[in-house]
Write a protein that holds these residues in place. Structure first.
Motif, PDB file in Angstrom:
ATOM      1  N   GLN A 253      -4.774  39.080  50.279  1.00  0.00           N
ATOM      2  CA  GLN A 253      -5.766  39.163  51.426  1.00  0.00           C
ATOM      3  C   GLN A 253      -7.025  38.346  51.169  1.00  0.00           C
ATOM      4  OE1 GLN A 253      -5.331  43.839  52.884  1.00  0.00           O
ATOM      5  NE2 GLN A 253      -6.286  43.734  50.944  1.00  0.00           N
ATOM      6  N   PHE A 254      -7.454  37.663  52.157  1.00  0.00           N
ATOM      7  CA  PHE A 254      -8.354  36.632  52.037  1.00  0.00           C
ATOM      8  C   PHE A 254      -8.940  36.091  53.467  1.00  0.00           C
ATOM      9  CE2 PHE A 254      -3.954  34.629  52.567  1.00  0.00           C
ATOM     10  CZ  PHE A 254      -4.315  33.731  53.469  1.00  0.00           C
ATOM     11  N   VAL A 255     -10.008  35.217  53.226  1.00  0.00           N
ATOM     12  CA  VAL A 255     -10.594  34.725  54.481  1.00  0.00           C
ATOM     13  C   VAL A 255     -10.282  32.984  54.185  1.00  0.00           C
ATOM     14  CG1 VAL A 255     -12.076  36.719  55.206  1.00  0.00           C
ATOM     15  CG2 VAL A 255     -12.866  34.679  53.527  1.00  0.00           C
ATOM     16  N   VAL A 256     -10.311  32.400  55.400  1.00  0.00           N
ATOM     17  CA  VAL A 256     -10.367  30.893  55.179  1.00  0.00           C
ATOM     18  C   VAL A 256     -10.885  30.276  56.554  1.00  0.00           C
ATOM     19  CG1 VAL A 256      -8.065  30.992  56.258  1.00  0.00           C
ATOM     20  CG2 VAL A 256      -8.462  28.924  54.835  1.00  0.00           C
ATOM     21  N   ALA A 257     -11.631  29.190  56.508  1.00  0.00           N
ATOM     22  CA  ALA A 257     -12.194  28.210  57.399  1.00  0.00           C
ATOM     23  C   ALA A 257     -11.399  27.544  58.305  1.00  0.00           C
ATOM     24  CB  ALA A 257     -13.247  27.595  56.769  1.00  0.00           C
ATOM     25  N   ARG A 258     -11.806  27.281  59.351  1.00  0.00           N
ATOM     26  CA  ARG A 258     -10.838  26.563  60.034  1.00  0.00           C
ATOM     27  C   ARG A 258     -10.459  25.322  59.680  1.00  0.00           C
ATOM     28  NH1 ARG A 258     -12.305  25.215  66.270  1.00  0.00           N
ATOM     29  NH2 ARG A 258     -14.247  23.947  65.201  1.00  0.00           N
ATOM     30  N   ASP A 259     -11.300  24.584  59.128  1.00  0.00           N
ATOM     31  CA  ASP A 259     -11.160  23.240  58.589  1.00  0.00           C
ATOM     32  C   ASP A 259     -10.390  23.134  57.338  1.00  0.00           C
ATOM     33  OD1 ASP A 259     -13.174  24.159  57.129  1.00  0.00           O
ATOM     34  OD2 ASP A 259     -14.538  22.371  56.978  1.00  0.00           O
ATOM     35  N   ARG A 260     -10.204  24.264  56.698  1.00  0.00           N
ATOM     36  CA  ARG A 260      -9.350  24.406  55.594  1.00  0.00           C
ATOM     37  C   ARG A 260      -7.911  24.627  56.125  1.00  0.00           C
ATOM     38  NH1 ARG A 260     -12.948  22.405  53.960  1.00  0.00           N
ATOM     39  NH2 ARG A 260     -11.401  20.782  54.048  1.00  0.00           N
ATOM     40  N   VAL A 261      -7.715  25.286  57.027  1.00  0.00           N
ATOM     41  CA  VAL A 261      -6.460  25.441  57.646  1.00  0.00           C
ATOM     42  C   VAL A 261      -5.804  24.125  58.223  1.00  0.00           C
ATOM     43  CG1 VAL A 261      -5.312  26.556  59.753  1.00  0.00           C
ATOM     44  CG2 VAL A 261      -6.736  27.747  58.284  1.00  0.00           C
ATOM     45  N   TRP A 262      -6.717  23.492  58.996  1.00  0.00           N
ATOM     46  CA  TRP A 262      -6.433  22.123  59.450  1.00  0.00           C
ATOM     47  C   TRP A 262      -6.428  21.090  58.676  1.00  0.00           C
ATOM     48  CZ3 TRP A 262     -10.174  22.334  64.663  1.00  0.00           C
ATOM     49  CH2 TRP A 262      -9.562  23.162  65.560  1.00  0.00           C
ATOM     50  N   GLN A 263      -6.838  21.088  57.350  1.00  0.00           N
ATOM     51  CA  GLN A 263      -6.447  20.291  56.112  1.00  0.00           C
ATOM     52  C   GLN A 263      -5.018  19.749  56.134  1.00  0.00           C
ATOM     53  OE1 GLN A 263      -8.529  21.016  52.717  1.00  0.00           O
ATOM     54  NE2 GLN A 263      -6.951  22.558  52.080  1.00  0.00           N
ATOM     55  N   HIS A 264      -4.081  20.945  56.581  1.00  0.00           N
ATOM     56  CA  HIS A 264      -2.801  20.699  56.663  1.00  0.00           C
ATOM     57  C   HIS A 264      -2.132  20.729  58.012  1.00  0.00           C
ATOM     58  CE1 HIS A 264      -2.397  21.515  52.411  1.00  0.00           C
ATOM     59  NE2 HIS A 264      -3.335  22.558  52.398  1.00  0.00           N
ATOM     60  N   SER A 265      -1.119  19.887  58.192  1.00  0.00           N
ATOM     61  CA  SER A 265      -0.524  19.710  59.756  1.00  0.00           C
ATOM     62  C   SER A 265       0.154  21.061  59.997  1.00  0.00           C
ATOM     63  CB  SER A 265       0.426  18.718  59.782  1.00  0.00           C
ATOM     64  OG  SER A 265       1.364  18.599  59.234  1.00  0.00           O
ATOM     65  N   ARG A 266       0.452  21.358  61.303  1.00  0.00           N
ATOM     66  CA  ARG A 266       1.001  22.425  61.739  1.00  0.00           C
ATOM     67  C   ARG A 266       2.406  22.359  61.227  1.00  0.00           C
ATOM     68  NH1 ARG A 266       4.655  23.500  65.761  1.00  0.00           N
ATOM     69  NH2 ARG A 266       4.753  25.763  66.854  1.00  0.00           N
ATOM     70  N   ASP A 267       2.917  21.295  61.140  1.00  0.00           N
ATOM     71  CA  ASP A 267       4.430  20.859  60.654  1.00  0.00           C
ATOM     72  C   ASP A 267       4.448  21.294  59.213  1.00  0.00           C
ATOM     73  OD1 ASP A 267       5.401  20.119  63.131  1.00  0.00           O
ATOM     74  OD2 ASP A 267       5.178  17.847  62.542  1.00  0.00           O
ATOM     75  N   GLU A 268       3.654  21.391  58.403  1.00  0.00           N
ATOM     76  CA  GLU A 268       3.492  22.004  57.192  1.00  0.00           C
ATOM     77  C   GLU A 268       3.512  23.378  57.050  1.00  0.00           C
ATOM     78  OE1 GLU A 268       0.821  20.106  54.125  1.00  0.00           O
ATOM     79  OE2 GLU A 268       0.049  19.055  55.843  1.00  0.00           O
ATOM     80  N   TYR A 269       3.031  24.111  58.014  1.00  0.00           N
ATOM     81  CA  TYR A 269       3.191  25.457  57.876  1.00  0.00           C
ATOM     82  C   TYR A 269       4.467  26.052  58.575  1.00  0.00           C
ATOM     83  CZ  TYR A 269      -1.730  25.524  57.156  1.00  0.00           C
ATOM     84  OH  TYR A 269      -3.048  25.320  56.882  1.00  0.00           O
ATOM     85  N   VAL A 270       4.983  25.018  59.543  1.00  0.00           N
ATOM     86  CA  VAL A 270       6.636  25.089  59.917  1.00  0.00           C
ATOM     87  C   VAL A 270       7.561  25.242  58.610  1.00  0.00           C
ATOM     88  CG1 VAL A 270       8.452  24.424  61.366  1.00  0.00           C
ATOM     89  CG2 VAL A 270       6.122  24.566  62.390  1.00  0.00           C
TER      90      VAL A 270
END
Length: 389
Positions: A253-270
């Motif tokens: 359970q955590f919080v994360v900033a938008r730019d920390r999410v965007w330091q990875h590409s969408r394809d990486e999460y896929v």
């Protein structure tokens, strides 16, 4: 030479050989503590990827942080989340709900990996619309042993949570402050790559914690290494050494900033979600799986491996490598720094996240008496929800 003396010398030689073998097997292959865990490079062989079914309505343009809730029907009523809608843009995923093929909203492709499937589906299907205020990721049960308060009430914790202060340190923060049941304490468990962990996993195959710890080094190598062709030069190691430990707070359970999410590409999460799906024999999503590198089939083990991964993905590690334009391209992750950021002092954490400052009874880095108590057997009484609602 007398027979007794000869026997003693043989025993001494045998003992010395065994001791040397243990020391040799536990040696570190390198003195480097920098790891190439910056970009998800897992390659699936599946010919079919899940369609978009996880968009969160109204999220685009929201000024509130998203609150991504991963639940199952057994978590009970979700009405407790309604009181939080003034603070958060709430996105609720019920992993075991029937899939509606005509809808694109708040569904997951499979009930797999515990909370990770909902988290990753949100990141994939809402990647372009992450709020500027960031996002929180929580479980669906209001009352749970891992919620960091004496009454274990996540509604109260989320109402008190200062999201912006939590993200100011490194762009990511776990919602737990107390170190019990975590890997934060060096005495909590042996390093994941140690011989002791490997032996314990063989002796206790029913123990999901031990088995997942033993599987973590290989999983990190598979996720961040891929086939090895895309690894940057000088980016560090992939495999944990025998004495290297990934320290982390429990319970995803955590919080994360938008730019920390965007330091990875969408394809990486896929790719990360597909690693989960490829390891499942009954997901119904893929026809062909890369079984050798995919997630363990035991869902408890796969989910727990990913609980170690969130802070590795999201904590800001350093300046981007200008030679590589990939969103997650850093020179490498310093393990010691990562562990320090992942396990802040409990008193600092309570003050930063929940406004509980100047606490007394903080007799160790991970413990402030009167703030949290680990319940017996990690379980709340069966009537807890009724008696505390």
């Amino acid at each position: 030479m007398r027979r007794r003396t000869r026997r003693s010398l043989v025993n001494i030689a045998f003992f010395a050989s065994a001791l040397f073998l243990i020391i040799y097997l536990n040696r570190d292959p390198s003195n480097s503590k920098t790891f190439a865990w910056t970009t998800i490079r897992y390659k699936t062989t599946s010919t079919t990827l899940p369609k978009t079914h996880g968009t969160c309505p109204g999220l685009a343009g929201s000024s509130k942080p998203a609150l991504v809730v991963a639940r199952v029907a057994g978590d009970g009523d979700s009405n407790w989340l309604e009181a939080l809608t003034d603070l958060y843009h709430v996105c609720i995923y019920t992993a075991d709900a029937p899939v509606d093929p005509l809808s694109t909203h708040l569904q997951v492709p499979a009930n797999r990996g515990h909370e990770a499937m909902a988290y990753l589906t949100f990141l994939i299907d809402n990647y372009a619309n992450i709020p500027v205020a960031g996002a929180g990721f929580v479980h669906g049960a209001r009352w749970a042993w891992h919620n960091d308060a004496l009454d274990y009430d996540n509604a109260a914790l989320l109402a008190a949570l200062n999201v912006s202060a939590a993200l100011a340190l490194s762009g990511y923060h776990n919602l737990r402050c107390d170190w019990s049941a975590s890997m934060c304490s060096p005495s909590g468990a042996p390093p994941q790559g140690s011989l002791e962990t490997s032996v314990n996993a063989m002796l206790e195959p029913w123990n999901a914690r031990v088995v997942s710890d033993a599987a973590l080094p290989g999983a990190l190598a598979a996720l961040f290494g891929g086939d090895g062709s895309g690894l940057p030069k000088g980016g560090g190691r992939l495999l944990l050494g025998r004495t290297d430990a990934v320290r982390a707070q429990c319970c995803a359970q955590f919080v994360v900033a938008r730019d920390r999410v965007w330091q990875h590409s969408r394809d990486e999460y896929v790719a990360l979600r597909q690693w989960l799906l490829d390891g499942s024999s009954d997901s119904g999503v893929n026809e062909h799986s890369q079984s050798g590198n995919a997630a363990p089939r035991d869902d408890r083990v796969a989910g727990r491996i990913l609980s170690y991964l969130w802070h590795i993905l999201f904590m800001q590690q350093g300046e981007s490598n200008a030679q590589n334009s990939s969103p997650g391209a850093y020179d490498g992750i310093d393990l010691e720094r990562l562990n320090t950021l992942a396990c802040p002092r409990a008193d600092d954490c309570y003050c930063r996240l929940y406004g509980r400052c100047h606490l007394e009874g903080c007799d160790s880095p991970g413990r402030c008496h009167g703030q949290y108590l680990l319940p017996p057997d990690f379980r709340l009484p069966d009537d807890w929800t009724v008696t505390h609602s």
